[in-house]
Design a protein around this motif. Structure first.
Motif, mmCIF file in Angstrom:
data_model
loop_
_atom_site.group_PDB
_atom_site.id
_atom_site.type_symbol
_atom_site.label_atom_id
_atom_site.label_comp_id
_atom_site.label_asym_id
_atom_site.label_seq_id
_atom_site.Cartn_x
_atom_site.Cartn_y
_atom_site.Cartn_z
ATOM 1 N N PHE A 83 0.836 -1.201 0.000
ATOM 2 C CA PHE A 83 0.000 0.000 0.000
ATOM 3 C C PHE A 83 0.872 1.252 0.000
ATOM 4 C CE2 PHE A 83 -2.457 3.263 2.257
ATOM 5 C CZ PHE A 83 -3.602 3.289 1.480
ATOM 6 N N HIS A 84 1.902 1.254 0.830
ATOM 7 C CA HIS A 84 2.850 2.370 0.905
ATOM 8 C C HIS A 84 3.500 2.616 -0.450
ATOM 9 C CE1 HIS A 84 7.084 3.672 1.332
ATOM 10 N NE2 HIS A 84 6.587 4.557 2.172
ATOM 11 N N ASN A 85 3.972 1.548 -1.090
ATOM 12 C CA ASN A 85 4.649 1.694 -2.381
ATOM 13 C C ASN A 85 3.703 2.214 -3.460
ATOM 14 O OD1 ASN A 85 7.029 0.843 -1.258
ATOM 15 N ND2 ASN A 85 6.829 -1.264 -1.972
ATOM 16 N N SER A 86 2.463 1.752 -3.462
ATOM 17 C CA SER A 86 1.489 2.232 -4.447
ATOM 18 C C SER A 86 1.216 3.717 -4.262
ATOM 19 C CB SER A 86 0.174 1.457 -4.327
ATOM 20 O OG SER A 86 0.377 0.108 -4.571
ATOM 21 N N LEU A 87 1.048 4.129 -3.022
ATOM 22 C CA LEU A 87 0.782 5.540 -2.732
ATOM 23 C C LEU A 87 2.013 6.397 -3.034
ATOM 24 C CD1 LEU A 87 -1.628 7.133 -1.784
ATOM 25 C CD2 LEU A 87 -0.879 6.825 0.560
ATOM 26 N N ARG A 88 3.194 5.869 -2.734
ATOM 27 C CA ARG A 88 4.431 6.596 -3.026
ATOM 28 C C ARG A 88 4.634 6.745 -4.533
ATOM 29 N NH1 ARG A 88 9.085 3.270 -1.834
ATOM 30 N NH2 ARG A 88 8.752 2.753 -4.005
ATOM 31 N N ASP A 89 4.329 5.697 -5.296
ATOM 32 C CA ASP A 89 4.444 5.782 -6.753
ATOM 33 C C ASP A 89 3.497 6.832 -7.316
ATOM 34 O OD1 ASP A 89 6.355 3.844 -6.665
ATOM 35 O OD2 ASP A 89 5.017 2.214 -7.294
ATOM 36 N N HIS A 90 2.308 6.924 -6.738
ATOM 37 C CA HIS A 90 1.361 7.975 -7.142
ATOM 38 C C HIS A 90 1.975 9.345 -6.889
ATOM 39 C CE1 HIS A 90 -2.242 10.413 -7.422
ATOM 40 N NE2 HIS A 90 -1.983 10.852 -6.202
ATOM 41 N N GLN A 91 2.611 9.510 -5.738
ATOM 42 C CA GLN A 91 3.243 10.785 -5.397
ATOM 43 C C GLN A 91 4.363 11.118 -6.380
ATOM 44 O OE1 GLN A 91 0.897 12.000 -3.301
ATOM 45 N NE2 GLN A 91 2.613 13.073 -2.428
ATOM 46 N N LEU A 92 5.152 10.120 -6.748
ATOM 47 C CA LEU A 92 6.280 10.358 -7.645
ATOM 48 C C LEU A 92 5.825 10.800 -9.030
ATOM 49 C CD1 LEU A 92 8.567 7.345 -6.683
ATOM 50 C CD2 LEU A 92 8.945 9.749 -6.153
ATOM 51 N N ASN A 93 4.662 10.335 -9.471
ATOM 52 C CA ASN A 93 4.176 10.638 -10.817
ATOM 53 C C ASN A 93 3.207 11.812 -10.861
ATOM 54 O OD1 ASN A 93 5.642 8.487 -11.892
ATOM 55 N ND2 ASN A 93 4.024 7.059 -11.308
ATOM 56 N N GLU A 122 -5.414 15.351 -3.808
ATOM 57 C CA GLU A 122 -5.149 14.266 -4.754
ATOM 58 C C GLU A 122 -4.600 13.027 -4.049
ATOM 59 O OE1 GLU A 122 -2.544 16.257 -7.400
ATOM 60 O OE2 GLU A 122 -4.161 17.066 -8.615
ATOM 61 N N THR A 123 -3.753 13.234 -3.058
ATOM 62 C CA THR A 123 -3.170 12.107 -2.339
ATOM 63 C C THR A 123 -4.224 11.391 -1.493
ATOM 64 O OG1 THR A 123 -1.047 13.234 -2.288
ATOM 65 C CG2 THR A 123 -1.359 11.421 -0.739
ATOM 66 N N LEU A 124 -5.088 12.154 -0.837
ATOM 67 C CA LEU A 124 -6.113 11.522 -0.006
ATOM 68 C C LEU A 124 -7.141 10.778 -0.851
ATOM 69 C CD1 LEU A 124 -6.603 14.237 2.742
ATOM 70 C CD2 LEU A 124 -5.411 12.056 2.928
ATOM 71 N N VAL A 125 -7.492 11.320 -2.014
ATOM 72 C CA VAL A 125 -8.407 10.619 -2.920
ATOM 73 C C VAL A 125 -7.759 9.314 -3.376
ATOM 74 C CG1 VAL A 125 -9.458 10.697 -5.213
ATOM 75 C CG2 VAL A 125 -9.670 12.652 -3.676
ATOM 76 N N LYS A 126 -6.477 9.362 -3.722
ATOM 77 C CA LYS A 126 -5.763 8.156 -4.149
ATOM 78 C C LYS A 126 -5.659 7.155 -3.002
ATOM 79 C CE LYS A 126 -3.538 5.823 -7.242
ATOM 80 N NZ LYS A 126 -4.205 5.355 -8.454
ATOM 81 N N MET A 127 -5.474 7.636 -1.780
ATOM 82 C CA MET A 127 -5.407 6.745 -0.621
ATOM 83 C C MET A 127 -6.706 5.950 -0.479
ATOM 84 S SD MET A 127 -5.073 7.677 3.429
ATOM 85 C CE MET A 127 -6.779 8.207 3.525
ATOM 86 N N VAL A 128 -7.844 6.635 -0.589
ATOM 87 C CA VAL A 128 -9.139 5.963 -0.473
ATOM 88 C C VAL A 128 -9.343 4.999 -1.639
ATOM 89 C CG1 VAL A 128 -11.636 6.316 -0.417
ATOM 90 C CG2 VAL A 128 -10.148 7.837 0.873
ATOM 91 N N GLU A 129 -8.950 5.415 -2.827
ATOM 92 C CA GLU A 129 -9.063 4.558 -4.004
ATOM 93 C C GLU A 129 -8.239 3.279 -3.832
ATOM 94 O OE1 GLU A 129 -7.293 4.863 -8.458
ATOM 95 O OE2 GLU A 129 -8.453 6.603 -7.783
ATOM 96 N N LEU A 130 -7.005 3.419 -3.335
ATOM 97 C CA LEU A 130 -6.153 2.258 -3.106
ATOM 98 C C LEU A 130 -6.693 1.366 -1.993
ATOM 99 C CD1 LEU A 130 -2.616 3.854 -3.447
ATOM 100 C CD2 LEU A 130 -3.660 2.188 -4.978
ATOM 101 N N LEU A 131 -7.270 1.976 -0.968
ATOM 102 C CA LEU A 131 -7.885 1.180 0.098
ATOM 103 C C LEU A 131 -9.019 0.328 -0.453
ATOM 104 C CD1 LEU A 131 -8.129 3.352 3.333
ATOM 105 C CD2 LEU A 131 -7.049 1.135 3.063
ATOM 106 N N ASN A 132 -9.829 0.899 -1.329
ATOM 107 C CA ASN A 132 -10.929 0.151 -1.925
ATOM 108 C C ASN A 132 -10.430 -0.975 -2.824
ATOM 109 O OD1 ASN A 132 -13.187 1.458 -0.772
ATOM 110 N ND2 ASN A 132 -12.943 3.158 -2.185
ATOM 111 N N GLN A 133 -9.235 -0.835 -3.376
ATOM 112 C CA GLN A 133 -8.674 -1.858 -4.251
ATOM 113 C C GLN A 133 -7.948 -2.969 -3.496
ATOM 114 O OE1 GLN A 133 -6.131 0.264 -6.940
ATOM 115 N NE2 GLN A 133 -7.820 1.214 -8.035
ATOM 116 N N GLN A 134 -7.629 -2.743 -2.222
ATOM 117 C CA GLN A 134 -6.928 -3.755 -1.439
ATOM 118 C C GLN A 134 -7.808 -4.989 -1.267
ATOM 119 O OE1 GLN A 134 -3.766 -3.752 0.130
ATOM 120 N NE2 GLN A 134 -3.365 -1.943 -1.105
ATOM 121 N N PRO A 135 -7.308 -6.187 -1.574
ATOM 122 C CA PRO A 135 -8.133 -7.384 -1.437
ATOM 123 C C PRO A 135 -8.583 -7.647 -0.002
ATOM 124 C CG PRO A 135 -5.883 -7.946 -2.125
ATOM 125 C CD PRO A 135 -5.992 -6.457 -2.109
ATOM 126 N N GLN A 136 -7.734 -7.312 0.993
ATOM 127 C CA GLN A 136 -8.113 -7.532 2.387
ATOM 128 C C GLN A 136 -9.277 -6.641 2.782
ATOM 129 O OE1 GLN A 136 -5.174 -6.204 1.496
ATOM 130 N NE2 GLN A 136 -3.640 -7.792 1.770
#
Length: 186
Positions: A83-93, A122-136
């Motif tokens: 999750f950290h890496n996905s969010l960090r990659d979003h930040q980098l791009n 943008e980061t908080l929206v992406k955080m929620v989006e990534l949370l919804n995509q997490q299989p757990q």
């Protein structure tokens, strides 16, 4: 230093970084830039997430970086790291995606700079989006996961943004911070 010593040091550093099941987001109080970390504090290495060197602070001033949110409840350290890496990659791009927009690039540089640095929404929206995509999270509908917010106004603001829906049973709480930057409860 021998190759085995370097390898051991790298392994120990990886273990220390990935020992957390919590992902932290920090906000710069002057520029609204956001950093993602597995530790409950900002380190100089974290500044590399800001790709534009002209907008990157020269060094970490702990009084300038405030905790924005903390996501807890990952069952395994590897899940938190993913999750950290996905969010960090979003930040980098983030800046590169803005610069590909023709209308955006037609604006004068003095108007683009604050827009590029303001990364909170943008980061908080992406955080929620990534949370919804997490299989757990999808399997448990968010049960067992908790987002601790800097203040309740941040959470309510995120909920008003377009396209943001939190998982059903995810819990929300308040980050307890002492001296404005030291996280107590996460």
């Amino acid at each position: 230093m021998s190759a085995s010593t370097v390898a051991k040091a790298a392994t120990n550093a990886t273990k220390a970084v990935s020992a957390s099941n919590t992902v932290y987001l920090f906000r710069h109080i002057q520029t609204s830039q956001v950093l993602v970390s597995l530790k409950n504090s900002v380190e100089k290495q974290s500044l590399k997430q800001i790709t534009d060197e002209t907008r990157r602070p020269a060094h970490v001033r702990p009084d300038h970086w405030q905790p924005l949110a903390a996501v807890q409840g990952f069952p395994h350290q590897r899940d938190a790291l993913s999750f950290h890496n996905s969010l960090r990659d979003h930040q980098l791009n983030l800046t590169q995606r803005k610069r590909q927009d023709g209308d955006y690039m037609r604006q004068p540089a003095r108007l683009r700079a604050p827009q590029e640095m303001n990364q909170v929404d943008e980061t908080l929206v992406k955080m929620v989006e990534l949370l919804n995509q997490q299989p757990q999270v999808a399997q448990s509908k968010g049960k067992g996961f908790q987002i601790l917010w800097e203040r309740d106004g941040v959470r309510s603001h995120v909920q008003t943004l377009e396209g943001v829906t939190f998982p059903e049973e995810i819990e929300h709480g308040q980050l307890v911070v002492k001296r404005g930057r030291d996280i107590v409860n996460a």
